[in-house]
Design an enzyme around this catalytic site. Structure first.
Site, PDB file in Angstrom:
ATOM      1  N   CYS A  75      24.224 -19.249  -3.851  1.00 28.32           N
ATOM      2  CA  CYS A  75      23.690 -18.270  -4.805  1.00 28.32           C
ATOM      3  C   CYS A  75      23.293 -18.962  -6.110  1.00 28.32           C
ATOM      4  O   CYS A  75      24.109 -19.683  -6.701  1.00 28.32           O
ATOM      5  CB  CYS A  75      24.742 -17.197  -5.082  1.00 28.32           C
ATOM      6  SG  CYS A  75      24.230 -16.043  -6.366  1.00 28.32           S
ATOM      7  N   TYR A 101     -12.691  17.455   0.003  1.00 28.54           N
ATOM      8  CA  TYR A 101     -14.088  17.076  -0.190  1.00 28.54           C
ATOM      9  C   TYR A 101     -15.036  17.641   0.867  1.00 28.54           C
ATOM     10  O   TYR A 101     -16.217  17.325   0.861  1.00 28.54           O
ATOM     11  CB  TYR A 101     -14.245  15.552  -0.222  1.00 28.54           C
ATOM     12  CG  TYR A 101     -13.490  14.843   0.882  1.00 28.54           C
ATOM     13  CD1 TYR A 101     -13.910  14.915   2.199  1.00 28.54           C
ATOM     14  CD2 TYR A 101     -12.335  14.115   0.589  1.00 28.54           C
ATOM     15  CE1 TYR A 101     -13.213  14.300   3.206  1.00 28.54           C
ATOM     16  CE2 TYR A 101     -11.629  13.484   1.600  1.00 28.54           C
ATOM     17  CZ  TYR A 101     -12.081  13.581   2.899  1.00 28.54           C
ATOM     18  OH  TYR A 101     -11.382  12.974   3.897  1.00 28.54           O
ATOM     19  N   ASP A 147      -7.934   6.587  -1.138  1.00 28.92           N
ATOM     20  CA  ASP A 147      -7.254   5.763  -0.132  1.00 28.92           C
ATOM     21  C   ASP A 147      -5.963   6.460   0.301  1.00 28.92           C
ATOM     22  O   ASP A 147      -4.878   6.109  -0.147  1.00 28.92           O
ATOM     23  CB  ASP A 147      -6.960   4.390  -0.736  1.00 28.92           C
ATOM     24  CG  ASP A 147      -6.622   3.376   0.337  1.00 28.92           C
ATOM     25  OD1 ASP A 147      -6.742   3.703   1.528  1.00 28.92           O
ATOM     26  OD2 ASP A 147      -6.227   2.247  -0.029  1.00 28.92           O
ATOM     27  N   LYS A 194     -13.776   7.291  -2.980  1.00 24.79           N
ATOM     28  CA  LYS A 194     -13.183   7.288  -1.633  1.00 24.79           C
ATOM     29  C   LYS A 194     -11.680   7.128  -1.803  1.00 24.79           C
ATOM     30  O   LYS A 194     -11.183   6.032  -2.089  1.00 24.79           O
ATOM     31  CB  LYS A 194     -13.772   6.153  -0.800  1.00 24.79           C
ATOM     32  CG  LYS A 194     -13.315   6.168   0.648  1.00 24.79           C
ATOM     33  CD  LYS A 194     -14.124   5.158   1.452  1.00 24.79           C
ATOM     34  CE  LYS A 194     -13.773   5.148   2.927  1.00 24.79           C
ATOM     35  NZ  LYS A 194     -12.385   5.255   3.279  1.00 24.79           N
ATOM     36  N   CYS A 231      26.010 -17.593  -8.808  1.00 24.13           N
ATOM     37  CA  CYS A 231      27.458 -17.787  -8.765  1.00 24.13           C
ATOM     38  C   CYS A 231      27.867 -18.873  -7.780  1.00 24.13           C
ATOM     39  O   CYS A 231      29.049 -19.122  -7.593  1.00 24.13           O
ATOM     40  CB  CYS A 231      28.148 -16.474  -8.399  1.00 24.13           C
ATOM     41  SG  CYS A 231      27.895 -16.024  -6.673  1.00 24.13           S
ATOM     42  N   CYS A 247      29.711 -12.025  -8.891  1.00 20.59           N
ATOM     43  CA  CYS A 247      28.393 -12.608  -9.113  1.00 20.59           C
ATOM     44  C   CYS A 247      27.731 -11.848 -10.278  1.00 20.59           C
ATOM     45  O   CYS A 247      27.495 -10.644 -10.174  1.00 20.59           O
ATOM     46  CB  CYS A 247      27.577 -12.491  -7.830  1.00 20.59           C
ATOM     47  SG  CYS A 247      25.920 -13.143  -7.967  1.00 20.59           S
ATOM     48  N   CYS A 287      23.905 -12.874  -1.189  1.00 19.31           N
ATOM     49  CA  CYS A 287      25.132 -13.400  -1.765  1.00 19.31           C
ATOM     50  C   CYS A 287      26.152 -12.278  -1.628  1.00 19.31           C
ATOM     51  O   CYS A 287      25.949 -11.181  -2.152  1.00 19.31           O
ATOM     52  CB  CYS A 287      24.913 -13.742  -3.238  1.00 19.31           C
ATOM     53  SG  CYS A 287      26.462 -13.947  -4.130  1.00 19.31           S
ATOM     54  N   LYS A 324     -17.368   0.088   0.393  1.00 24.40           N
ATOM     55  CA  LYS A 324     -15.965  -0.266   0.164  1.00 24.40           C
ATOM     56  C   LYS A 324     -15.857  -1.420  -0.822  1.00 24.40           C
ATOM     57  O   LYS A 324     -16.642  -2.371  -0.773  1.00 24.40           O
ATOM     58  CB  LYS A 324     -15.304  -0.680   1.484  1.00 24.40           C
ATOM     59  CG  LYS A 324     -15.316   0.441   2.520  1.00 24.40           C
ATOM     60  CD  LYS A 324     -13.944   0.935   2.836  1.00 24.40           C
ATOM     61  CE  LYS A 324     -13.275   0.101   3.898  1.00 24.40           C
ATOM     62  NZ  LYS A 324     -11.991   0.649   4.289  1.00 24.40           N
ATOM     63  N   GLU A 362     -18.989  10.101  -4.456  1.00 25.19           N
ATOM     64  CA  GLU A 362     -17.606  10.516  -4.732  1.00 25.19           C
ATOM     65  C   GLU A 362     -16.682   9.316  -4.587  1.00 25.19           C
ATOM     66  O   GLU A 362     -17.014   8.356  -3.892  1.00 25.19           O
ATOM     67  CB  GLU A 362     -17.167  11.573  -3.702  1.00 25.19           C
ATOM     68  CG  GLU A 362     -17.868  12.889  -3.829  1.00 25.19           C
ATOM     69  CD  GLU A 362     -17.488  13.840  -2.691  1.00 25.19           C
ATOM     70  OE1 GLU A 362     -16.659  13.467  -1.830  1.00 25.19           O
ATOM     71  OE2 GLU A 362     -18.040  14.942  -2.664  1.00 25.19           O
TER      72      GLU A 362
HETATM   73  S1  IVH Z   1     -16.344  12.438   3.556  1.00 25.64           S
HETATM   74  C1  IVH Z   1     -17.494  12.765   8.351  1.00 25.64           C
HETATM   75  N1  IVH Z   1     -15.390  11.948   1.205  1.00 25.64           N
HETATM   76  O1  IVH Z   1     -12.514   8.127   4.264  1.00 25.64           O
HETATM   77  C2  IVH Z   1     -16.527  12.169   7.405  1.00 25.64           C
HETATM   78  N2  IVH Z   1     -14.276  11.005   3.077  1.00 25.64           N
HETATM   79  O2  IVH Z   1     -13.468   6.032   6.049  1.00 25.64           O
HETATM   80  C3  IVH Z   1     -16.714  12.768   6.069  1.00 25.64           C
HETATM   81  N3  IVH Z   1     -12.261   9.709   2.497  1.00 25.64           N
HETATM   82  O3  IVH Z   1     -12.121   9.906   7.259  1.00 25.64           O
HETATM   83  C4  IVH Z   1     -15.768  12.156   5.130  1.00 25.64           C
HETATM   84  N4  IVH Z   1     -12.385  10.033   0.332  1.00 25.64           N
HETATM   85  O4  IVH Z   1     -10.432  10.320   5.360  1.00 25.64           O
HETATM   86  C5  IVH Z   1     -15.251  11.731   2.521  1.00 25.64           C
HETATM   87  N5  IVH Z   1     -14.644  11.625  -0.968  1.00 25.64           N
HETATM   88  C6  IVH Z   1     -14.501  11.425   0.344  1.00 25.64           C
HETATM   89  C7  IVH Z   1     -13.441  10.658   0.875  1.00 25.64           C
HETATM   90  C8  IVH Z   1     -13.369  10.467   2.264  1.00 25.64           C
HETATM   91  C9  IVH Z   1     -11.693   9.471   1.314  1.00 25.64           C
HETATM   92  C10 IVH Z   1     -11.751   9.201   3.794  1.00 25.64           C
HETATM   93  C11 IVH Z   1     -11.764  10.221   4.900  1.00 25.64           C
HETATM   94  C12 IVH Z   1     -12.602   9.610   5.978  1.00 25.64           C
HETATM   95  C13 IVH Z   1     -12.500   8.158   5.656  1.00 25.64           C
HETATM   96  C14 IVH Z   1     -13.650   7.394   6.250  1.00 25.64           C
END
Ligand code: IVH
Length: 668
Positions: free
Chosen positions: A406, A225, A117, A115, A409, A428, A422, A312, A113
């Site tokens: 500035c 998720y 942010d 991840k 001006c 200006c 300024c 990552k 999946e």
């Molecule tokens: S599963 C037991 N799935 O990443 C933890 N986490 O660095 C199970 N996160 O704390 C997490 N996307 O906040 C999971 N598709 C995803 C995610 C995800 C973002 C975050 C989540 C987790 C952190 C870990």
């Protein structure tokens, strides 16, 4: 419509609107336009206003309500929110796969999946209803942010269907989509406020706000998720995600099941570049064992599950030459250094410029002209210089001098905290033009016939220097301008004429007073019904208004104490702009203007009203509430236990005392 019919319609509209929300946020397949949606929503709002007791608990109008919070309570997670093992390397991912195989004694399919942010959140649903939302906190205990989570439109308050477990905990990530984030930042910069650093910090900061209304305005989103339930009957992650979608949870659609690691690598590589095309940030890929039974067998360590790992992405960086530094003057007079770079390809785009923020940043980096620098695109949208690339051994020689005056001006610059300003705002050019652009913006006077280029032309010709000059424009002068025909000239004049009905709060925003953004302007307009009242407000009057701090109050007072600004107001008034609030869009019959122009201080305990209630009554009747007494206070509304120092001060300032019953007579 009688009550029964109203109830019928309320039920139907509630169901229909929730359905449209589901199609929009979860299925990503809306079947009506935003406009049609708003139309239905306003019909429902109207009916709920007429029959408030029939408002349904899952009404889409009911996401935000109640008073701002004083603080957050904390609560334990039903099961700890673990984190994930991290890796940046493919060989560690192979090690993970080996470990899983060894523990299970066989291979097992994975699901990869994105991840997201953002910020982790855990939601509890009881009988299908959202009852609590907790932030991750230390993993065991987090802040209860239920009101804020309800303000996120894509998060279901009432689940769809009926096959959900009686109690379950759902986990996911709250985030903001990039276009929304950029729009909010653009607006902040326009208002002379500092931009939010990056989408993730923005999302986590938003969940800590005490005002759910503000959270709503911020337009957050979420993806889910995981879920825990007391007795799991689930087969695998894919089944879980499908269930989640059916119950109304937004789920990220980009995932991939894979029987072996090679397919997972393919997924990882393809998203390495494709992630640029997403409208939200991801920082990697999460690889999970798909089967719940296998997860159970693998278990977890104290910190993280053994059945999942996060791969990552490294932040993307490139090395290039710093050619020169421009110093740009913004609308508020802040001077920002901007680096001109030798063009370099980075994360899907060619980067030629990077912000250097301020003088301190140049010093921190120890930057010189012609240095080779590292440019990174992290969570931030604008690429930034993160350091000097010393690998080639060559360094630039020429120091970068922050200008003393500035660049536009030539007025001397002054440093305020980290930024140079300024302060010659009235003469200006980029500041004048910036103010004009702000004045005509959609959220301000909405003069869309006056684009940036036209304003520049008008400015160059000396026809318009200040907003008030716009209203003196004549057809003849306009139509003789370059690239301007009779028709466009007329369009501009028509636009200006129509802008006379733009409401007071937007005119106030359009004036471009530092720190007075859209929301603050709205608050000010609500409390000071006319510009004259606002212009004569003291610092104390201002800081007693919700959300107005000292910094803003000072800017407002200083803006109105400038005679040139007052002259502008006079001219704009003569041009017919709205400088007072019309209460026609406030159909509330409890409102009156009986206390118009009167300023109150409320102190003590009252028999028939709460103190806050009295304050809101004063405001409903057009009066103002200040927190402390001044010679502008008209009455001290005092109950028993009124502060002795307040009573003394009232006496000294000759401010009459008013009892609760006298007050009631006043507004009767
Ligand atoms: S599963 C037991 N799935 O990443 C933890 N986490 O660095 C199970 N996160 O704390 C997490 N996307 O906040 C999971 N598709 C995803 C995610 C995800 C973002 C975050 C989540 C987790 C952190 C870990």
């Amino acid at each position: 419509m009688n009550e029964e019919q109203a109830l019928h319609r309320i039920l139907a509209l509630t169901r229909e609107l929730n359905d449209h929300n589901y199609r929009y946020y979860v299925l990503d397949r809306p079947i009506i336009s935003d406009q049609q949606f708003d139309h239905l929503l306003s019909e429902l709002t109207g009916l709920e206003h007429g029959w408030p007791h029939h408002t349904q608990p899952d009404s889409p109008t009911r996401r935000v309500g109640g008073e701002p919070l004083e603080g957050f309570e904390s609560a334990n997670h039903a099961t700890p929110m673990l984190s994930l093992g991290n890796t940046y390397s493919e060989s560690e991912l192979r090690d993970f796969d080996q470990r899983v195989q060894k523990l299970l004694g066989r291979t097992t399919p994975y699901l990869a999946e994105l991840k997201i942010d953002g910020v982790a959140i855990s939601l509890t649903y009881e009988n299908g209803e959202l009852v609590q939302a907790i932030t991750r906190g230390d993993g065991n205990r987090g802040d209860v942010v239920t009101a804020n989570i309800r303000a996120i439109p894509s998060i279901p308050i009432q689940l769809r269907g009926n096959d959900w477990p009686a109690k379950m905990e759902v986990r996911g990530e709250v985030f903001i989509r990039r276009p929304k984030f950029e729009e909010l930042n653009r607006r902040r910069l326009e208002n002379g406020e500092e931009a939010y650093a990056n989408p993730r910090n923005f999302a986590s900061g938003s969940l800590k706000l005490l005002d759910a209304m503000e959270v709503k305005r911020r337009g957050l989103d979420a993806y889910f998720y995981a879920w825990n339930q007391e007795k799991s009957t689930l087969g695998d992650q894919e089944e879980m995600l499908n269930n989640a979608i059916n119950w109304g949870f937004p789920v990220c659609s980009h995932n991939s099941g894979a029987g072996n690691l090679e397919l997972i690598f393919r997924f990882i590589h393809s998203w390495q570049t494709k992630r640029e095309s997403l409208d939200f940030d991801i920082d990697g890929i999460v690889v999970k064992v798909n089967s719940y039974a296998d997860r159970e067998e693998l278990g977890h360590t104290a910190k993280a599950p053994r059945w999942a790992i996060a791969y990552k992405y490294k932040t993307q960086a490139a090395s290039t030459h710093l050619i020169s530094v421009d110093f740009q003057v913004g609308r508020t007079g802040a001077v920002t250094p901007v680096a001109n770079l030798a063009p370099v390809w980075l994360g899907g785009t060619t980067v030629k410029r990077a912000s250097l923020y301020n003088e301190g940043e140049i010093e921190r980096l120890g930057l010189r002209l012609n240095d080779r620098v590292w440019v990174e695109k992290g969570g931030e949208i604008i690429p930034k210089i993160t350091g000097i690339d010393t690998s080639t051994g060559e360094r630039g020689r020429e120091a970068i001098h922050f200008p003393q005056t500035c660049p536009s001006c030539a007025a001397p610059l002054q440093r305020l905290e980290a930024l140079h300003y300024c302060f010659n705002s009235k003469n200006c050019p980029p500041q004048q033009l910036g103010l004009l652009e702000h004045f005509v913006a959609r959220k301000a006077m909405d003069l869309n016939s006056l684009g940036k280029e036209t304003l520049e032309l008008l400015w160059q010709q000396g026809l318009v220097r200040k907003p008030a000059d716009l209203y003196d424009l004549q057809h003849d002068a306009l139509s003789t301008l370059e690239r301007m025909g009779k028709k466009s000239a007329q369009l501009i004049l028509d636009g200006l004429s129509a802008s006379r009905s733009v409401p007071y709060q937007r005119v106030l925003f359009a004036l471009g007073i530092r720190h007075v953004g859209e929301t603050i302007a709205k608050n000010l307009a609500k409390h000071f019904n006319s510009i004259d009242l606002l212009a004569s407000a003291s610092l104390q009057d201002l800081t007693s208004v919700h959300d107005i701090g000292e910094k803003i109050a000072e800017q407002v007072v200083s803006w109105f104490s400038d005679s040139e600004n007052m002259l502008q107001i006079e001219r704009l008034k003569r041009s017919g702009l709205q400088f007072s609030a019309v209460s026609e869009n406030e159909p509330d019959s409890n409102r009156s203007q009986k206390l118009m122009g009167l300023s109150f201080v409320v102190s003590g305990v009252f028999e028939r009203h709460e103190r806050e209630e009295l304050k809101s009554l004063i405001e409903q009747h057009g009066g103002r509430v200040a927190s402390s007494l001044s010679n502008k206070t008209n009455y001290l509304l005092s109950g028993s236990d009124a502060g002795p120092s307040k009573l003394e001060k009232a006496k000294a300032l000759n401010v009459p005392l008013l009892s609760e019953s006298e007050f009631e007579q006043l507004i009767a």
